[in-house]
Scaffold this active site. Structure first.
Site, PDB file in Angstrom:
ATOM      1  N   THR A 270     -12.189  12.980  -7.409  1.00 12.14           N
ATOM      2  CA  THR A 270     -12.614  13.290  -6.039  1.00 12.14           C
ATOM      3  C   THR A 270     -13.875  14.161  -5.975  1.00 12.14           C
ATOM      4  O   THR A 270     -14.011  15.122  -6.734  1.00 12.14           O
ATOM      5  CB  THR A 270     -11.463  14.014  -5.299  1.00 12.14           C
ATOM      6  OG1 THR A 270     -10.316  13.153  -5.321  1.00 12.14           O
ATOM      7  CG2 THR A 270     -11.830  14.334  -3.861  1.00 12.14           C
TER       8      THR A 270
ATOM      9  N   GLY B  46     -13.670  10.843  -1.489  1.00 10.97           N
ATOM     10  CA  GLY B  46     -12.249  11.136  -1.578  1.00 10.97           C
ATOM     11  C   GLY B  46     -11.488   9.846  -1.337  1.00 10.97           C
ATOM     12  O   GLY B  46     -11.013   9.187  -2.269  1.00 10.97           O
ATOM     13  N   SER B  47     -11.439   9.435  -0.062  1.00 11.50           N
ATOM     14  CA  SER B  47     -10.798   8.156   0.259  1.00 11.50           C
ATOM     15  C   SER B  47     -11.608   6.977  -0.275  1.00 11.50           C
ATOM     16  O   SER B  47     -11.062   5.903  -0.504  1.00 11.50           O
ATOM     17  CB  SER B  47     -10.653   8.013   1.779  1.00 11.50           C
ATOM     18  OG  SER B  47      -9.741   8.973   2.260  1.00 11.50           O
TER      19      SER B  47
ATOM     20  N   HIS C 132      17.326  24.338  11.608  1.00  6.65           N
ATOM     21  CA  HIS C 132      17.445  25.770  11.293  1.00  6.65           C
ATOM     22  C   HIS C 132      17.055  26.666  12.481  1.00  6.65           C
ATOM     23  O   HIS C 132      17.206  27.891  12.399  1.00  6.65           O
ATOM     24  CB  HIS C 132      16.572  26.131  10.089  1.00  6.65           C
ATOM     25  CG  HIS C 132      17.175  25.773   8.766  1.00  6.65           C
ATOM     26  ND1 HIS C 132      17.317  24.469   8.331  1.00  6.65           N
ATOM     27  CD2 HIS C 132      17.681  26.553   7.772  1.00  6.65           C
ATOM     28  CE1 HIS C 132      17.870  24.462   7.134  1.00  6.65           C
ATOM     29  NE2 HIS C 132      18.111  25.705   6.767  1.00  6.65           N
ATOM     30  N   GLY C 133      16.503  26.074  13.542  1.00 11.80           N
ATOM     31  CA  GLY C 133      16.077  26.884  14.689  1.00 11.80           C
ATOM     32  C   GLY C 133      14.982  27.861  14.267  1.00 11.80           C
ATOM     33  O   GLY C 133      14.152  27.545  13.398  1.00 11.80           O
ATOM     34  N   GLY C 134      15.000  29.067  14.869  1.00 13.37           N
ATOM     35  CA  GLY C 134      13.964  30.067  14.570  1.00 13.37           C
ATOM     36  C   GLY C 134      13.924  30.433  13.101  1.00 13.37           C
ATOM     37  O   GLY C 134      12.856  30.735  12.545  1.00 13.37           O
TER      38      GLY C 134
ATOM     39  N   GLU D  94      -3.620  11.413  -3.702  1.00 14.74           N
ATOM     40  CA  GLU D  94      -3.441  10.092  -4.327  1.00 14.74           C
ATOM     41  C   GLU D  94      -3.545   8.999  -3.273  1.00 14.74           C
ATOM     42  O   GLU D  94      -2.872   7.972  -3.330  1.00 14.74           O
ATOM     43  CB  GLU D  94      -2.145  10.040  -5.136  1.00 14.74           C
ATOM     44  CG  GLU D  94      -2.160  11.112  -6.222  1.00 14.74           C
ATOM     45  CD  GLU D  94      -1.336  10.842  -7.460  1.00 14.74           C
ATOM     46  OE1 GLU D  94      -0.898   9.700  -7.649  1.00 14.74           O
ATOM     47  OE2 GLU D  94      -1.160  11.788  -8.246  1.00 14.74           O
TER      48      GLU D  94
ATOM     49  N   THR E 160      -4.626   8.867   1.138  1.00 15.25           N
ATOM     50  CA  THR E 160      -3.978   9.224   2.405  1.00 15.25           C
ATOM     51  C   THR E 160      -3.123   8.049   2.909  1.00 15.25           C
ATOM     52  O   THR E 160      -3.239   6.916   2.402  1.00 15.25           O
ATOM     53  CB  THR E 160      -5.034   9.539   3.481  1.00 15.25           C
ATOM     54  OG1 THR E 160      -5.815   8.352   3.695  1.00 15.25           O
ATOM     55  CG2 THR E 160      -5.961  10.676   3.062  1.00 15.25           C
ATOM     56  N   SER E 161      -2.322   8.309   3.937  1.00 12.36           N
ATOM     57  CA  SER E 161      -1.500   7.228   4.520  1.00 12.36           C
ATOM     58  C   SER E 161      -2.385   6.091   5.025  1.00 12.36           C
ATOM     59  O   SER E 161      -2.033   4.908   4.900  1.00 12.36           O
ATOM     60  CB  SER E 161      -0.654   7.776   5.668  1.00 12.36           C
ATOM     61  OG  SER E 161       0.335   8.640   5.164  1.00 12.36           O
TER      62      SER E 161
HETATM   63  C1  FAD Z   1      -3.733  19.782  -3.374  1.00 16.50           C
HETATM   64  C2  FAD Z   1      -4.600  18.607  -3.744  1.00 16.50           C
HETATM   65  C3  FAD Z   1      -4.605  18.151  -5.047  1.00 16.50           C
HETATM   66  C4  FAD Z   1      -5.467  17.115  -5.430  1.00 16.50           C
HETATM   67  N1  FAD Z   1      -5.543  16.728  -6.745  1.00 16.50           N
HETATM   68  C5  FAD Z   1      -6.517  15.871  -7.128  1.00 16.50           C
HETATM   69  C6  FAD Z   1      -6.744  15.605  -8.516  1.00 16.50           C
HETATM   70  O1  FAD Z   1      -6.044  16.108  -9.403  1.00 16.50           O
HETATM   71  N2  FAD Z   1      -7.768  14.784  -8.856  1.00 16.50           N
HETATM   72  C7  FAD Z   1      -8.573  14.203  -7.934  1.00 16.50           C
HETATM   73  O2  FAD Z   1      -9.493  13.485  -8.312  1.00 16.50           O
HETATM   74  N3  FAD Z   1      -8.365  14.411  -6.592  1.00 16.50           N
HETATM   75  C8  FAD Z   1      -7.370  15.241  -6.191  1.00 16.50           C
HETATM   76  N4  FAD Z   1      -7.174  15.496  -4.849  1.00 16.50           N
HETATM   77  C9  FAD Z   1      -8.009  14.818  -3.870  1.00 16.50           C
HETATM   78  C10 FAD Z   1      -7.246  13.867  -2.957  1.00 16.50           C
HETATM   79  O3  FAD Z   1      -6.869  12.702  -3.632  1.00 16.50           O
HETATM   80  C11 FAD Z   1      -8.143  13.606  -1.722  1.00 16.50           C
HETATM   81  O4  FAD Z   1      -8.180  14.830  -0.999  1.00 16.50           O
HETATM   82  C12 FAD Z   1      -7.627  12.480  -0.848  1.00 16.50           C
HETATM   83  O5  FAD Z   1      -7.747  11.236  -1.498  1.00 16.50           O
HETATM   84  C13 FAD Z   1      -8.374  12.409   0.498  1.00 16.50           C
HETATM   85  O6  FAD Z   1      -9.752  12.462   0.319  1.00 16.50           O
HETATM   86  P1  FAD Z   1     -10.616  13.535   1.129  1.00 16.50           P
HETATM   87  O7  FAD Z   1      -9.964  14.850   0.978  1.00 16.50           O
HETATM   88  O8  FAD Z   1     -12.023  13.408   0.697  1.00 16.50           O
HETATM   89  O9  FAD Z   1     -10.457  13.126   2.644  1.00 16.50           O
HETATM   90  P2  FAD Z   1     -11.337  12.026   3.451  1.00 16.50           P
HETATM   91  O10 FAD Z   1     -11.515  10.814   2.602  1.00 16.50           O
HETATM   92  O11 FAD Z   1     -12.569  12.690   3.973  1.00 16.50           O
HETATM   93  O12 FAD Z   1     -10.364  11.667   4.657  1.00 16.50           O
HETATM   94  C14 FAD Z   1     -10.376  12.350   5.915  1.00 16.50           C
HETATM   95  C15 FAD Z   1      -9.646  11.444   6.901  1.00 16.50           C
HETATM   96  O13 FAD Z   1     -10.384  10.219   7.075  1.00 16.50           O
HETATM   97  C16 FAD Z   1      -9.538   9.116   6.813  1.00 16.50           C
HETATM   98  N5  FAD Z   1     -10.326   8.052   6.211  1.00 16.50           N
HETATM   99  C17 FAD Z   1     -11.269   8.161   5.252  1.00 16.50           C
HETATM  100  N6  FAD Z   1     -11.760   6.958   4.922  1.00 16.50           N
HETATM  101  C18 FAD Z   1     -11.105   6.055   5.693  1.00 16.50           C
HETATM  102  C19 FAD Z   1     -11.153   4.649   5.832  1.00 16.50           C
HETATM  103  N7  FAD Z   1     -11.963   3.902   5.084  1.00 16.50           N
HETATM  104  N8  FAD Z   1     -10.343   4.060   6.732  1.00 16.50           N
HETATM  105  C20 FAD Z   1      -9.498   4.798   7.486  1.00 16.50           C
HETATM  106  N9  FAD Z   1      -9.403   6.138   7.412  1.00 16.50           N
HETATM  107  C21 FAD Z   1     -10.187   6.752   6.522  1.00 16.50           C
HETATM  108  C22 FAD Z   1      -8.477   9.664   5.860  1.00 16.50           C
HETATM  109  O14 FAD Z   1      -7.315   8.856   5.869  1.00 16.50           O
HETATM  110  C23 FAD Z   1      -8.254  11.041   6.431  1.00 16.50           C
HETATM  111  O15 FAD Z   1      -7.384  10.970   7.527  1.00 16.50           O
HETATM  112  C24 FAD Z   1      -6.293  16.498  -4.447  1.00 16.50           C
HETATM  113  C25 FAD Z   1      -6.245  16.945  -3.122  1.00 16.50           C
HETATM  114  C26 FAD Z   1      -5.426  17.993  -2.769  1.00 16.50           C
HETATM  115  C27 FAD Z   1      -5.453  18.463  -1.339  1.00 16.50           C
END
Ligand code: FAD
Length: 390
Positions: free
Chosen positions: A132, A137-138, A345-347, A370, A372-373
């Site tokens: 990432t 990210g995504s 659990h309430g409050g 890994e 997003t949804s």
């Molecule tokens: C605690 C933690 C541990 C992690 N560990 C690792 C790790 O070990 N190694 C690693 O490489 N990464 C790691 N990550 C990164 C993680 O996989 C990314 O944060 C995740 O894939 C989302 O990418 P982003 O944060 O850039 O969000 P973004 O991609 O910017 O997403 C923001 C929003 O936009 C939406 N979105 C983005 N693109 C699209 C699309 N094409 N269509 C529809 N919706 C979209 C997303 O669903 C989300 O709602 C970690 C993240 C966290 C928070």
């Protein structure tokens, strides 16, 4: 526990013993220390030593390199147990068995496997998966970290963020663009990079909403020299390796969600049975019963889905849509179960002294990392529509 094995797979009766030992370890050794882990934001050293002793750093790595080589169906049953306690426990050994270790196990050369896997399986070395970036990210195919050749070596430059276990890592599995002219994912390669390499910097630990005790950080590469023999797999095919291990990881995360949902439900049932309002246990009230019943039904559905998808994964009949479906459903499911857990659990459910408050925050991550949804939905739809677009 796993230590003396050499066979390719764990047979069912041995696996049942392993599962039982893990369940007991979680309940007797880890759960009593959840508050300590939460407060100190760390896994205590003695617990890390016990985790290594139990063989958990390599349960999913190949047996010939010191791991145990569990099947995916066995992996998810272990994850049901791991998920029952703080996710920081699993996170400590999760990258070795999962996203980082699997890249080497599945795509590494024999020399790389021999050099890294036994140390990873023993817990003597921690590996992190660095994919990432701030604008990748995504859509990791758009990553900008570069790998350029200098003689036979590679020079890596760029910055990764949110990298699990980075502050502890001895080894980084790094994805970098080795061919700037190739189309998106095509020009990305994977490298095994020593954490002590000159020019590699790990930033301060991130402050997160939950999952305290599990560490992430930014990792910067400033002209980091990587020898040619640290290229993992085929040049330009690193993106495919990343996607392969992420699919596997998604199924594992789905199983973690099931374990966590079970814990939240157990806590909620115990509270509903013991806590009184109007002179009666709140569990006597049908609207409270409805919350417990909804959570139970959704949890049962999630568990069944994970087991079915794991069997299909082992059979090789579904390695993409199934894992994404399981992660999508179970990560959303555990959020609903956690929300109801707080409500039951309430409050008290809003107080940081309760397990449900902690797990409410911890489980929020499962819908994000890994993939997003939203990304899981895109993967499922892509798989569904693929025959029509071929
Ligand atoms: C605690 C933690 C541990 C992690 N560990 C690792 C790790 O070990 N190694 C690693 O490489 N990464 C790691 N990550 C990164 C993680 O996989 C990314 O944060 C995740 O894939 C989302 O990418 P982003 O944060 O850039 O969000 P973004 O991609 O910017 O997403 C923001 C929003 O936009 C939406 N979105 C983005 N693109 C699209 C699309 N094409 N269509 C529809 N919706 C979209 C997303 O669903 C989300 O709602 C970690 C993240 C966290 C928070």
């Amino acid at each position: 526990m796993f230590a003396a094995r050499r066979e390719a797979q764990v047979d069912e009766s041995s696996f049942e013993q392993v599962l039982d030992a893990v369940r007991r370890f979680v309940r007797e050794r880890v759960m009593p220390r959840e508050d300590e882990i939460e407060t100190t934001d760390a896994i205590p050293d003695d617990l890390r030593a016990d985790i290594a002793e139990l063989g958990l750093f390599g349960y999913a790595l190949p047996a010939e390199f010191g791991g145990s080589g569990v099947t995916m169906s066995q992996d998810v049953r272990l994850a049901f147990e791991f998920g029952y306690t703080t996710p920081a426990f699993r996170s400590l050994f999760g990258t070795n068995n999962g996203i980082a270790g699997q890249v080497i196990a599945k795509f590494g050369s024999r020399e790389q496997q021999e050099a890294f896997l036994p140390a990873l399986a023993a817990g003597d070395m921690i590996a992190s998966f660095a994919l990432t970036e701030s604008e990748a990210g995504s859509s990791p195919a758009g990553l900008k970290t570069s790998a350029r050749r200098d003689g036979t070596d590679w020079i890596l430059s760029g910055t990764k963020r949110f990298i699990t276990n980075a502050p502890l890592a001895d080894l980084f599995v790094v994805f970098a663009r080795s061919d700037p002219d190739a189309e998106a994912g095509r020009g990305i390669s994977a490298f095994a990079v020593d954490a002590r390499s000159e020019g590699l910097t790990v930033g301060p630990r991130d402050h997160k909403m939950g999952q305290r005790g599990a560490w992430t950080a930014e990792v910067s590469f400033s002209d980091v020299r990587v020898p040619a023999d640290r290229l993992i797999g085929t040049e330009g095919r690193g993106y495919r390796s990343a996607m392969t291990v992420l699919a596997r990881g998604r199924l594992h995360i789905a199983a973690m969600c099931v374990g966590t949902a079970q814990r939240i439900l157990d806590e909620s049932v115990a509270h509903a049975s013991a806590s009184k309002q109007g002179g009666r246990p709140i569990g006597d009230y049908q609207l409270v019963q409805a919350m417990l019943a909804d959570s139970y039904a959704e949890l049962a559905a999630g568990r069944s889905l994970v087991c079915t998808v794991a069997a299909a994964y082992d059979a090789g009949t579904d390695i993409a849509a199934g894992p994404s479906s399981a992660k999508l459903y179970c990560s959303e499911m555990v959020s609903r179960v956690a929300d109801r857990g707080v409500q039951v659990h309430g409050g008290l459910g809003y107080m940081s002294s309760t397990v449900v408050e902690r797990m409410y925050r911890d489980s929020r991550l499962y819908r994000l990392y890994e993939g997003t949804s939203e990304i899981q939905k895109l993967i499922i739809a892509r798989e569904l529509l693929a025959p029509a677009t071929r």
